[in-house]
Design a protein around this motif. Structure first.
Motif, PDB file in Angstrom:
ATOM      1  N   GLY A 117      -2.438  -2.636  -5.371  1.00  0.00           N
ATOM      2  CA  GLY A 117      -1.055  -2.179  -6.300  1.00  0.00           C
ATOM      3  C   GLY A 117      -1.327  -1.331  -6.923  1.00  0.00           C
ATOM      4  O   GLY A 117      -2.500  -0.677  -6.819  1.00  0.00           O
ATOM      5  N   VAL A 118      -0.481  -0.635  -7.728  1.00  0.00           N
ATOM      6  CA  VAL A 118      -0.587   0.262  -8.589  1.00  0.00           C
ATOM      7  C   VAL A 118       0.076   0.323  -9.724  1.00  0.00           C
ATOM      8  O   VAL A 118       1.267  -0.778  -9.842  1.00  0.00           O
ATOM      9  CB  VAL A 118       0.044   1.775  -7.881  1.00  0.00           C
ATOM     10  CG1 VAL A 118       1.431   1.413  -7.422  1.00  0.00           C
ATOM     11  CG2 VAL A 118      -0.257   2.728  -8.658  1.00  0.00           C
ATOM     12  N   GLU A 134       0.765  -1.078  -0.024  1.00  0.00           N
ATOM     13  CA  GLU A 134       0.054  -0.033  -0.031  1.00  0.00           C
ATOM     14  C   GLU A 134       0.754   1.339  -0.095  1.00  0.00           C
ATOM     15  O   GLU A 134       0.160   2.113  -0.040  1.00  0.00           O
ATOM     16  CB  GLU A 134      -1.037  -0.168   1.123  1.00  0.00           C
ATOM     17  CG  GLU A 134      -1.981  -1.123   1.226  1.00  0.00           C
ATOM     18  CD  GLU A 134      -2.962  -1.216   2.463  1.00  0.00           C
ATOM     19  OE1 GLU A 134      -2.738  -0.351   3.179  1.00  0.00           O
ATOM     20  OE2 GLU A 134      -3.710  -2.251   2.433  1.00  0.00           O
ATOM     21  N   SER A 135       2.285   1.022   0.005  1.00  0.00           N
ATOM     22  CA  SER A 135       3.144   2.358   0.047  1.00  0.00           C
ATOM     23  C   SER A 135       2.760   3.244  -0.884  1.00  0.00           C
ATOM     24  O   SER A 135       3.049   2.805  -2.223  1.00  0.00           O
ATOM     25  CB  SER A 135       4.451   1.712   0.035  1.00  0.00           C
ATOM     26  OG  SER A 135       5.543   2.719  -0.021  1.00  0.00           O
ATOM     27  N   LEU A 136       2.870   4.446  -0.575  1.00  0.00           N
ATOM     28  CA  LEU A 136       2.433   5.261  -1.874  1.00  0.00           C
ATOM     29  C   LEU A 136       4.021   5.684  -2.619  1.00  0.00           C
ATOM     30  O   LEU A 136       3.891   6.327  -3.503  1.00  0.00           O
ATOM     31  CB  LEU A 136       2.021   6.699  -1.018  1.00  0.00           C
ATOM     32  CG  LEU A 136       0.651   6.669  -0.659  1.00  0.00           C
ATOM     33  CD1 LEU A 136       0.068   7.974  -0.117  1.00  0.00           C
ATOM     34  CD2 LEU A 136      -0.194   6.200  -1.697  1.00  0.00           C
ATOM     35  N   HIS A 137       4.907   5.223  -1.758  1.00  0.00           N
ATOM     36  CA  HIS A 137       6.313   5.340  -2.750  1.00  0.00           C
ATOM     37  C   HIS A 137       6.165   4.374  -4.048  1.00  0.00           C
ATOM     38  O   HIS A 137       6.991   4.903  -4.721  1.00  0.00           O
ATOM     39  CB  HIS A 137       7.432   4.773  -1.893  1.00  0.00           C
ATOM     40  CG  HIS A 137       7.666   5.592  -0.575  1.00  0.00           C
ATOM     41  ND1 HIS A 137       8.327   6.983  -0.957  1.00  0.00           N
ATOM     42  CD2 HIS A 137       7.534   5.363   0.739  1.00  0.00           C
ATOM     43  CE1 HIS A 137       8.347   7.372   0.459  1.00  0.00           C
ATOM     44  NE2 HIS A 137       8.216   6.597   1.405  1.00  0.00           N
ATOM     45  N   ALA A 138       5.408   3.578  -4.045  1.00  0.00           N
ATOM     46  CA  ALA A 138       5.081   2.875  -5.475  1.00  0.00           C
ATOM     47  C   ALA A 138       4.558   3.912  -6.326  1.00  0.00           C
ATOM     48  O   ALA A 138       5.153   4.051  -7.620  1.00  0.00           O
ATOM     49  CB  ALA A 138       4.068   1.609  -5.148  1.00  0.00           C
ATOM     50  N   GLU A 139       3.785   4.637  -6.129  1.00  0.00           N
ATOM     51  CA  GLU A 139       3.138   5.684  -6.890  1.00  0.00           C
ATOM     52  C   GLU A 139       4.300   6.683  -7.287  1.00  0.00           C
ATOM     53  O   GLU A 139       4.392   7.152  -8.316  1.00  0.00           O
ATOM     54  CB  GLU A 139       1.958   6.525  -6.260  1.00  0.00           C
ATOM     55  CG  GLU A 139       0.806   5.901  -6.438  1.00  0.00           C
ATOM     56  CD  GLU A 139       0.347   4.847  -5.261  1.00  0.00           C
ATOM     57  OE1 GLU A 139       1.440   4.372  -4.824  1.00  0.00           O
ATOM     58  OE2 GLU A 139      -0.869   4.642  -4.911  1.00  0.00           O
ATOM     59  N   VAL A 140       5.168   7.142  -6.306  1.00  0.00           N
ATOM     60  CA  VAL A 140       5.981   8.170  -6.696  1.00  0.00           C
ATOM     61  C   VAL A 140       7.189   7.551  -7.734  1.00  0.00           C
ATOM     62  O   VAL A 140       7.545   8.160  -8.440  1.00  0.00           O
ATOM     63  CB  VAL A 140       7.103   8.390  -5.176  1.00  0.00           C
ATOM     64  CG1 VAL A 140       8.113   9.281  -5.483  1.00  0.00           C
ATOM     65  CG2 VAL A 140       5.981   9.076  -4.388  1.00  0.00           C
ATOM     66  N   GLU A 141       7.537   6.090  -7.361  1.00  0.00           N
ATOM     67  CA  GLU A 141       8.488   5.686  -8.330  1.00  0.00           C
ATOM     68  C   GLU A 141       7.799   5.557  -9.893  1.00  0.00           C
ATOM     69  O   GLU A 141       8.547   5.844 -10.725  1.00  0.00           O
ATOM     70  CB  GLU A 141       8.704   4.330  -7.962  1.00  0.00           C
ATOM     71  CG  GLU A 141       9.557   3.463  -8.460  1.00  0.00           C
ATOM     72  CD  GLU A 141      10.026   2.303  -7.749  1.00  0.00           C
ATOM     73  OE1 GLU A 141      11.194   2.121  -7.455  1.00  0.00           O
ATOM     74  OE2 GLU A 141       9.093   1.307  -7.492  1.00  0.00           O
ATOM     75  N   LEU A 142       6.631   5.290  -9.904  1.00  0.00           N
ATOM     76  CA  LEU A 142       5.997   5.285 -11.330  1.00  0.00           C
ATOM     77  C   LEU A 142       5.848   7.059 -11.834  1.00  0.00           C
ATOM     78  O   LEU A 142       6.123   7.037 -13.006  1.00  0.00           O
ATOM     79  CB  LEU A 142       4.696   4.983 -11.174  1.00  0.00           C
ATOM     80  CG  LEU A 142       4.448   3.233 -10.700  1.00  0.00           C
ATOM     81  CD1 LEU A 142       2.775   3.064 -10.700  1.00  0.00           C
ATOM     82  CD2 LEU A 142       5.027   2.772 -11.882  1.00  0.00           C
ATOM     83  N   LEU A 143       5.779   7.751 -10.938  1.00  0.00           N
ATOM     84  CA  LEU A 143       5.902   9.343 -11.416  1.00  0.00           C
ATOM     85  C   LEU A 143       7.424   9.524 -11.923  1.00  0.00           C
ATOM     86  O   LEU A 143       7.384  10.071 -12.970  1.00  0.00           O
ATOM     87  CB  LEU A 143       5.736  10.252 -10.410  1.00  0.00           C
ATOM     88  CG  LEU A 143       4.201  10.341  -9.959  1.00  0.00           C
ATOM     89  CD1 LEU A 143       3.875  11.246  -8.821  1.00  0.00           C
ATOM     90  CD2 LEU A 143       3.009  10.623 -11.099  1.00  0.00           C
ATOM     91  N   GLN A 144       8.351   8.804 -11.225  1.00  0.00           N
ATOM     92  CA  GLN A 144       9.585   9.046 -11.628  1.00  0.00           C
ATOM     93  C   GLN A 144       9.877   8.269 -12.999  1.00  0.00           C
ATOM     94  O   GLN A 144      10.608   8.888 -13.975  1.00  0.00           O
ATOM     95  CB  GLN A 144      10.724   8.292 -10.550  1.00  0.00           C
ATOM     96  CG  GLN A 144      10.798   9.193  -9.600  1.00  0.00           C
ATOM     97  CD  GLN A 144      11.853   8.469  -8.466  1.00  0.00           C
ATOM     98  OE1 GLN A 144      11.662   7.386  -8.069  1.00  0.00           O
ATOM     99  NE2 GLN A 144      12.834   9.076  -8.105  1.00  0.00           N
ATOM    100  N   ILE A 145       9.449   7.166 -13.068  1.00  0.00           N
ATOM    101  CA  ILE A 145       9.415   6.389 -14.220  1.00  0.00           C
ATOM    102  C   ILE A 145       9.022   7.235 -15.492  1.00  0.00           C
ATOM    103  O   ILE A 145       9.425   7.316 -16.601  1.00  0.00           O
ATOM    104  CB  ILE A 145       8.780   5.102 -14.167  1.00  0.00           C
ATOM    105  CG1 ILE A 145       9.806   4.110 -13.355  1.00  0.00           C
ATOM    106  CG2 ILE A 145       8.777   4.337 -15.454  1.00  0.00           C
ATOM    107  CD1 ILE A 145       9.130   2.719 -13.107  1.00  0.00           C
TER     108      ILE A 145
END
Lengths: 446, 446
Positions: free
Chosen positions: A324-325, A144-155
Motif C-alpha cells: 500500500g501507499v 502494487e500499482s504505481l498509479h496509486a502514488e500518482v494519485e497521491l501526487l495529484q491529491i
C-alpha cells in the motif's frame, strides 16, 4: 470549586479557530473524496498490545495509557505492574493496519480510505507541538500499482492549490535506492542506522551527518561515496541515467530508479507541478519500502505532508502481501502556515449572514418568521435574544462578524420594505424580502 | 504478532457507516449554523479535577483516567494512590462550562456554540450503549431570554425534518414546576430524591414510582397529590389554568407555568409542531433550573435529544450569574433510528460517481486527464489502478456503489465519444465529454 484550565499540550478552539479548522478539513476531505477515497473511523482507545512496540522505544514511552478500574486496578496495585491494557491512538497508520486485517472480508481492494482523527502523544509540549493533534491520512492498500502514488501526487497538488498555497515543493525519493546505496557501500546490515542519520540532514547539516556516519563505523571512502550520491542534483532524467550506471549490478537500485522515473513521467503527462527528486530524503519510519514523499514550503521549517509505500504494514497483524501507499497531511502545521500567510478566507470568520435586531416581543415574533424564510433559502441568520440597547446589539453583530443587521420595528411589521444595514459600509437600505434574499444569497455563493 | 481487535464498547466505522455518520453530523451542523451557532472544540483530556464530582458517585467511577508516566507514576506507585491527574471527557457540558469561564473575555455573550465530539464512559457495554460515543450539543449561555428556548425548539424541529424523520414528539416541562410541587407537598428538602424517582416513570411505571416515593417517606396523601399533578393531560392552556390555581401561593410554580406558557405561545406563532406538555418529565441532572426538553419517537425506546435551562452551570468554575440553555442530540441513537426506518439517502453509500476502467498504460494516462476534467467540474471519480480482467474492475465498481463505468480503450483515445455504462440498468451509451459532465452533474444536484 475547580480551576478553569486544561492539561498542558492540549488546546481549546474558539469559534474563529474552529471555523478555520473546519474549512481546512472540509477542503482536504473534498479532494480525497473527489478521487474516490472513502472515510473510515477507528476508536480513540486501542488495546495497548496493538500499539506497543510499533513506534520504537521512545514511542512506547510517549503512549497515553488508560488506567484500569475496579478489580483489575486492585490486581495491578497488588502486583505493582500492568496498570493499563488500553491506550490512546498514537497515529492513524497502525490502527489502519489493524482495521484492514480485522475487516478484510468486508472491504473492496484496492481499498482507498481516508481518516481524519486526533492522535495523542506525551511529547514535551512546545511551539507547534501538541499532545493532542489531528492527522489527515489517505491510503490506498492492496495494490502494487504505481498509479496509486500518482494519485497521491495529484491529491497533494490539488489540496494546496485549493487552499491557495503556492510554492509548495514535493520532494521524492525511493527506499529501494537507499537499500541499494547500503549495498553499494557494502553496509547492508547498517541500512536502518544509515537511514536514520541521513534523515537528519535537514536538521543537522551535511558535516554532522558525516560525523555521525563515521562514529558508527563508516569509513571515509564509504562516506564520500554516500555523500556523492545523496547530494546529486539536477535534471531528474540525467540523475536517473547516472544512478542506473552506479547501481548497474544492484537490482533494488535499478527498480528504485525505474519506479521514480515512472512517477516523474506520469507527473509530466498529467501536468503535476512542484516535484523534486531528493536523494537525501530518507523518512525515519522503518515500514517504508518504495516511493517516499515529503512536502515542504519555503516559509515553513517543518514538512507539511509526507508518506510513502509500505509492502508489509498489515503483517504486524498477521496479513502478508498487502502492499500500500499513503500520505498524511499535518493539519496543525498547515493551519499555522495558512494563518501566517493570511490565506484563510475572510468568510471563514463569519457566522450568520444577518442579525435581526430585537425591538420587543411583537417585533421578535415577526422577525422570527422572516428569519425562518431566510433559513429556508439557505441563509444563516439569528434574532438577537434580548431587548437591550441597540448599541449592544450592534456590538454583538460586530464581534461575531455578522455583515448585516435587519431592524424590524413596529412600523415595519407587515410592511413591504425592511431596513437592512451593511455593517462594513454603515449604509442602510430599505429592501423587499426578495431583494434581501437575493442580496444575501449572492454573498453566500462566492 | 498482535491480534486485530478493539476494546469492548468501542467501534470501527466502515466506509458505508462513516458516510452515513458524516451525513447525519453535517445535517445537524448545518441547522445549528443556520441559527448563528458557532463551533468550538475542547481537548479529549481534561484535568481529572475538572471532571470529578460533577457526575455523581457513579459518574466518578465511570470516568476513564489517564495513567501518569515517568516520575509521577513512580511516586504514585510508592504512595499507592493518585495514579492519574488527567481523564477523558465524560460529556460536553462540564468542558463547556470550563471553556466559558476560561475564555470569557474572548467570547461575545449571549454565547451561542455547538460542539460535536466524542465522549467516553466506562459503562457496561450493551446494545446501543458504547464506551465511546458522540454528543452533539448546542447551547446558548449568558441570557435569561426564553427566546433561546424557542430557538432550540426550532432547531429540533428543523433537524428531524431535514433528516426525514416524522412523528417526533417534543416533551416539555419546567423544573420550577417540580420545585413548586415539592413545596406544595411540604417536601422541599426531598426535591432531588423526588425528581430522581419521577424521572424513572417511563422505565418503571406509575405503581413503582409510588412505591419508591412511599419508601423514602412520602405519605399516601402526598403521593396522591403528586400523581394527580404529574399525570395531568389535555389542552395545555387548560392545564396552565389548573396549575395556576394549584400554585397560587407558590411563586416558583407560577413562574414555571408562565415560562411554559410563553414557549407554547411562541411555538404556535412560529408554527412549531409536535410539542407536548408532560408534567412527569423530570430529567435526572441536577443543574437544570427552568425549561426541560426531551425528544422521543414512537418507534424508539430511548429519548433521541434532550436538555434544558441551567442558571448556574459555570459556578462550578467560579463564574456566577451565567444563565443558559442547551440541548444534546444523541447521534448514535438517531443513527440507529434512521437506519431502522431506512431513512439514509441511497447516495450516502456512493463514493465516486464514475470509475474509469483500466486498459493499460496509454489508456490510463488519457483517462487520468479526463478524470481531472471531471473533478474540476465537481464530479468525484476514480481510475481503476490495475490492469486486470474487466470482470474484476466491474465488481469493484459494484462493491463501492459507483453508478457509472467509463471504458476508454485505445480506439477511444482522442475520439469525440466515450462509452459510459450505467451500472444499475446495464446500458452503455456513447457520449461526448460535455454530455457526460452534464449527466453526472445532474445526479450530483438532487
Amino acid at each position: 470549586m475547580s480551576k478553569a484550565s486544561i492539561p498542558k499540550g492540549t488546546r481549546d478552539f474558539l469559534p474563529s479557530e474552529a471555523k478555520k479548522r473546519a474549512y481546512l478539513f472540509d477542503t482536504i476531505k473534498a479532494v480525497f473524496e473527489s478521487h474516490g477515497y472513502d472515510p473510515i473511523e477507528t476508536p480513540a482507545m486501542e488495546h495497548l498490545q496493538t500499539l506497543l512496540g510499533k513506534y520504537g522505544e521512545e514511542g512506547d514511552r510517549l503512549i497515553f495509557k488508560i488506567l484500569k478500574r475496579g478489580d483489575k486496578f486492585k490486581a495491578a496495585l497488588q502486583s505493582g505492574n500492568d496498570f493499563a491494557d488500553q491506550a490512546l491512538r498514537y497515529d492513524l497508520t497502525v490502527p489502519f493496519a489493524r482495521f484492514v486485517v480485522q475487516h478484510r472480508s468486508d472491504l473492496s481492494f484496492p481499498f482507498k480510505r481516508y481518516q481524519m482523527q486526533p492522535v495523542w502523544r506525551a511529547d514535551r509540549p512546545q511551539k507547534g507541538r501538541y499532545r493532542e493533534f489531528y492527522q489527515c491520512d489517505v491510503d490506498c492498500i492492496g495494490t502494487e500499482s504505481l498509479h496509486a502514488e500518482v494519485e497521491l501526487l495529484q491529491i497533494i497538488e490539488t489540496v494546496f492549490d485549493r487552499l491557495g498555497l503556492s510554492g509548495v515543493e514535493v520532494r521524492l525519493n525511493n527506499r529501494k535506492i537507499l537499500m541499494a546505496l547500503a549495498q553499494y557501500l557494502n553496509a547492508e546490515e547498517r541500512l536502518i542506522e544509515m537511514t536514520v542519520i541521513i534523515d537528519k540532514l535537514d536538521k543537522i547539516g551535511l558535516r554532522k551527518v558525516c560525523e555521525e556516519l563515521s562514529s558508527i563505523g563508516f569509513a571515509d571512502d564509504q562516506i564520500k561515496k554516500l555523500v556523492d550520491i545523496i547530494t546529486l542534483t539536477g535534471n531528474p532524467s540525467v540523475l536517473f541515467e547516472s544512478l542506473t550506471d552506479t547501481f548497474a549490478q544492484i537490482p533494488d537500485g535499478l527498480k528504485g530508479v525505474e519506479e521514480l522515473q515512472f512517477l516523474f513521467d506520469m507527473a509530466k503527462a498529467l501536468n503535476i507541478k512542484g516535484l523534486k527528486l531528493d536523494l537525501s530524503l530518507a523518512r525515519g519510519l522503518n515500514y517504508y519500502t518504495g516511493a517516499i514523499f515529503e512536502v515542504t514550503h519555503p516559509d515553513f521549517k517543518s514538512s507539511i505532508c509526507g508518506g510513502g509505500r509500505y509492502d508489509d504494514l498489515t503483517s504486524l497483524f498477521g496479513l502478508e502481501g498487502m502492499s500500500g501507499v499513503g500520505i498524511s497531511f499535518g493539519a496543525d502545521r498547515i493551519y499555522d502556515l495558512l494563518e501566517q500567510k493570511g490565506l484563510f478566507d475572510q468568510n471563514t470568520s463569519a457566522s450568520a449572514q444577518v442579525l435581526f435586531a430585537n425591538f420587543g416581543e411583537q417585533e421578535v415574533k415577526y422577525a422570527q418568521n422572516i428569519a425562518a424564510k431566510l433559513r429556508a433559502e439557505g441563509i444563516a441568520c439569528e434574532v438577537y435574544l434580548e431587548r437591550v440597547k441597540m448599541k449592544k446589539q450592534f456590538s454583538y453583530a460586530h464581534a461575531k462578524n455578522i455583515p448585516h443587521v435587519l431592524s424590524i420595528g413596529s412600523e415595519e411589521i407587515g410592511g413591504a420594505l425592511l431596513p437592512i444595514k451593511n455593517m462594513a459600509s454603515g449604509e442602510t437600505q430599505k429592501l423587499s424580502l426578495e431583494a434581501i434574499i437575493s442580496l444575501l444569497n449572492s454573498k453566500n455563493d462566492h
